[in-house]
Write a protein that holds these residues in place. Structure first.
Motif, PDB file in Angstrom:
ATOM      1  N   PHE A 122       0.862  -1.185   0.000  1.00 26.27           N
ATOM      2  CA  PHE A 122       0.000   0.000   0.000  1.00 26.27           C
ATOM      3  C   PHE A 122       0.896   1.230   0.000  1.00 26.27           C
ATOM      4  O   PHE A 122       2.120   1.116   0.143  1.00 26.27           O
ATOM      5  N   THR A 171      -3.719   5.392  -7.705  1.00 25.81           N
ATOM      6  CA  THR A 171      -4.475   4.136  -7.579  1.00 25.81           C
ATOM      7  C   THR A 171      -4.503   3.377  -8.906  1.00 25.81           C
ATOM      8  O   THR A 171      -4.826   2.193  -8.940  1.00 25.81           O
ATOM      9  N   LEU A 174      -2.952  -0.036  -9.259  1.00 27.54           N
ATOM     10  CA  LEU A 174      -3.391  -1.117  -8.374  1.00 27.54           C
ATOM     11  C   LEU A 174      -4.307  -2.082  -9.109  1.00 27.54           C
ATOM     12  O   LEU A 174      -5.088  -1.678  -9.967  1.00 27.54           O
ATOM     13  N   GLU A 175      -4.226  -3.369  -8.721  1.00 24.17           N
ATOM     14  CA  GLU A 175      -5.107  -4.375  -9.326  1.00 24.17           C
ATOM     15  C   GLU A 175      -6.576  -4.020  -9.036  1.00 24.17           C
ATOM     16  O   GLU A 175      -7.411  -4.036  -9.917  1.00 24.17           O
ATOM     17  N   PRO A 177      -8.227  -0.780  -7.753  1.00 22.88           N
ATOM     18  CA  PRO A 177      -7.949   0.601  -7.339  1.00 22.88           C
ATOM     19  C   PRO A 177      -8.806   1.026  -6.149  1.00 22.88           C
ATOM     20  O   PRO A 177     -10.041   0.952  -6.198  1.00 22.88           O
ATOM     21  N   GLY A 231      -5.044   0.405  -0.190  1.00 28.01           N
ATOM     22  CA  GLY A 231      -4.375   0.558  -1.485  1.00 28.01           C
ATOM     23  C   GLY A 231      -3.562   1.834  -1.431  1.00 28.01           C
ATOM     24  O   GLY A 231      -2.369   1.822  -1.176  1.00 28.01           O
TER      25      GLY A 231
END
Ligand code: IPM
Ligand code: MN
Length: 340
Positions: A122, A171, A174-175, A177, A231
């Protein structure tokens, strides 16, 4: 592979283990094929004790013109009371952050094996030029029974919005978000109201991002008990300062924590520094952990658009399973270089 650009980097090794860890980080960066032209600046506690210099306008302007600034650590040894609190913090570190408009403090975390947050990734996006750090306030009737000290928190629409917008942007990688605003909206109702409104308004432009809110005290529990929920965390300057130390502790210690003080608008050089301090007690022992400085250098390479080198070094750091205490500073650097 290097794209053969030469990046001009100002290096402020600073105090304690600062020069050792930045030196190791520079070795790793160069071994990854990136060409740097470095210029050293002697700034920090040692310099202040030598001739009283902290930072002046001319040096600040010079620093602004670099492609990036790498900083090791600044501060005297614990117990050394010769430098009043604030001289280096406000006079050097915050002056650089404010003067170069480094309005984002980006701190990514990855829980190392054996840590509380093992396997979690994160990031904290901390507003870096406002809040209680802005320096609003003062002391009246100092030293008398009627003394008054105030310390305001500055939150501008402009400052909050550019920070929140940056955080939403982060974000994207990120996988799933997701963004969590951390604040204390139930008590700091004025600043909290502004931050909350800005997050909902900017969030409307990012419909794919799941938005959440935590009070800062609750976030301290969640970071320890369920860090996988996060995240990107976006928060104000002081909450971000405190939370990022906690985040460092649960992900393996601040020996690993990297930090980028960013001016995404690129009107001044961004500054990259490990979160840890000067650790004067281990200076010269060769035992300083350079991983946080190396990870900060990875953030610098991303900023300089040396994406391939950044990725290779980041992978070497992520796969590192040696014992820092055994390998020492140079041994860790060699280990990383051997696996680039
Ligand atoms: C940090 C540090 C600084 C801060 C201090 C040294 C001024 O704690 O970078 O987190 O409070 O931001
Ligand atoms: Mn801090």
């Amino acid at each position: 592979m290097s794209n053969e650009r030469t990046h001009r980097v100002a290096v402020i090794g600073g105090d304690g283990i600062g020069p050792e860890v930045t030196g190791a980080a520079l070795d790793v960066v160069r071994a990854a094929g990136v060409t740097l032209a470095t210029t050293s600046y002697e700034l920090g506690a040692a310099r202040y004790l030598k001739d009283g210099f902290v930072l002046d306008d001319a040096t600040l302007e010079e620093l602004r013109g670099y492609d990036a600034i790498m900083l090791g650590a600044v501060g005297p040894a614990i117990g050394d009371t010769r430098i009043p609190g604030g001289v280096l913090e406000r006079g050097l570190l915050l002056r650089l952050r404010f003067g170069l408009d480094l309005y984002i403090n980006y701190r990514p975390f990855r829980g190392v094996a054996g840590s509380i947050a093992q396997g979690c990734e994160f990031a904290i996006v901390r507003e870096n030029t406002e809040g209680p750090y802005a320096g609003e306030g003062g002391i009246l009737r100092r030293g008398t029974p009627h003394e008054v000290a105030t310390q305001g928190s500055v939150n501008t629409r402009f400052g909050v919005e550019r920070c929140v917008r940056y955080a939403f942007g982060r974000t994207a990688s990120l996988e799933s978000p997701r963004l969590t605003l951390v604040h204390k909206t139930n008590v700091l109702t004025f600043a909290g109201d502004l931050w909350s409104r800005v997050v909902s308004e900017v969030g409307a432009e990012f419909p794919d991002v799941a938005v959440d809110y935590n009070h800062v005290d609750a976030a301290c529990i969640y970071l320890v008990e369920s860090p996988q929920r996060y995240g990107v965390i976006v928060t104000d300057n002081l909450f971000g300062d405190i939370l990022s130390d906690l985040a460092g502790a649960v992900t393996g210690g601040i020996g690993f924590a990297a930090s980028a003080n960013l001016n995404p608008a690129r009107t001044g050089a961004s500054l990259f520094e490990p979160v840890h301090g000067a650790a004067h007690d281990i200076v010269g022992t060769g035992k300083a952990n350079p991983l946080a400085a190396v990870s900060s250098a990875v953030l610098m390479l991303e900023h300089l658009e040396e994406v391939a080198a950044a990725r290779r070094i980041a992978r070497a750091v992520a796969d590192f399973d040696g014992d820092v205490a055994v390998l020492g500073t140079d041994g860790v650097a060699k280990n990383l270089i051997g696996r680039l």
